[in-house]
Design an enzyme around this catalytic site. Structure first.
Site, mmCIF file in Angstrom:
data_model
loop_
_atom_site.group_PDB
_atom_site.id
_atom_site.type_symbol
_atom_site.label_atom_id
_atom_site.label_comp_id
_atom_site.label_asym_id
_atom_site.label_seq_id
_atom_site.Cartn_x
_atom_site.Cartn_y
_atom_site.Cartn_z
ATOM 1 C CD GLU A 147 -2.342 1.461 2.772
ATOM 2 O OE1 GLU A 147 -2.738 2.596 3.133
ATOM 3 O OE2 GLU A 147 -2.444 0.450 3.496
ATOM 4 C CB THR A 153 -4.460 8.156 2.859
ATOM 5 O OG1 THR A 153 -3.510 7.435 3.640
ATOM 6 C CG2 THR A 153 -4.929 9.334 3.704
ATOM 7 C CE LYS A 204 -6.782 2.201 7.478
ATOM 8 N NZ LYS A 204 -5.756 3.017 6.801
#
Length: 221
Positions: A44, A76, A136
């Site tokens: 990521e 993000t 998450k």
């Protein structure tokens, strides 16, 4: 190209998502290469700098040319516009610090894996309601650590939890997260000490990540 289901399965099988961001492309390339050499195939890159899109575009090309097995996602992601932009740039999957319907709609339209960030039972329940099975937990340490995971896992036994935020790169700490019920852990800055990067000690990064992978394998076993 892997499907969203195949990438989700890879998250479960590896139990590990390294995450990194930096504003210098050479540092990012070196980090990706060091991670790849350690055995990482799922990575990521986080969208936190003014030039993150430009960096990601170059990393996508670098992976295509030099690291062909690397599944490269973007983290993000906070709105639909960002999701569309990075999907067009070749993101294999999306990760967010929040849960937002407009991102879910974009991910569904493009058949991309999206892992939303959840911090409450209500948010986890919303993800489940939308048919999402991997979320998450962020910021995991501040939310209560492995104890929080264990508590919500009892209510959502079929959800896959990726703990991100405060996971320590030690056998003991990683073991505690998996005993709590996580499917995977996301680890960022502690994988890539700044002084190692500044001094081009990428061999140490590779060896460090190899140890983390061993800790995770032991914890999953």
């Amino acid at each position: 190209m892997m499907t969203s289901q195949q990438i989700a399965l890879s998250v479960q099988q590896t139990g590990f998502i390294p995450l990194f961001t930096h504003s210098h492309i050479n540092t990012c390339r070196n980090v990706l290469k060091a991670s790849y050499e350690a055995g990482v195939r799922l990575f990521e890159f986080t969208n936190r700098s003014a030039n993150s899109f430009d960096i990601f575009t170059e990393l996508r090309q670098y992976c295509n040319e030099q690291l062909p097995e690397m599944v490269l996602g973007i983290g993000t992601i906070k709105n639909a516009q960002q999701a569309e932009q990075f999907i067009r740039a070749g993101a294999d999957f999306l990760i967010s610090p929040l849960i937002l319907e407009e991102i879910q709609q974009v991910a569904t339209a493009h058949k991309k894996l999206w892992i939303p960030g959840c911090a409450t039972a209500s948010e986890i329940g919303l993800a489940e309601y939308w048919g999402i099975d991997t979320v998450k937990i962020f910021p995991a340490r501040q939310l209560g650590g492995p104890g929080f995971i264990k508590a919500v896992k009892s209510v959502f036994p079929n959800m896959q939890f990726v703990a991100t935020g405060g996971v320590e790169p030690t056998a003991e700490d990683i073991g505690s997260w998996f005993r709590g019920g996580v499917t995977a852990v996301g680890i960022g800055s502690q994988l890539f000490p700044e002084d190692w990067l500044n001094n081009n000690r990428y061999g140490m990064v590779t060896e460090h990540i190899k140890k983390i992978i061993q800790y995770i394998e032991q914890a999953k076993a």
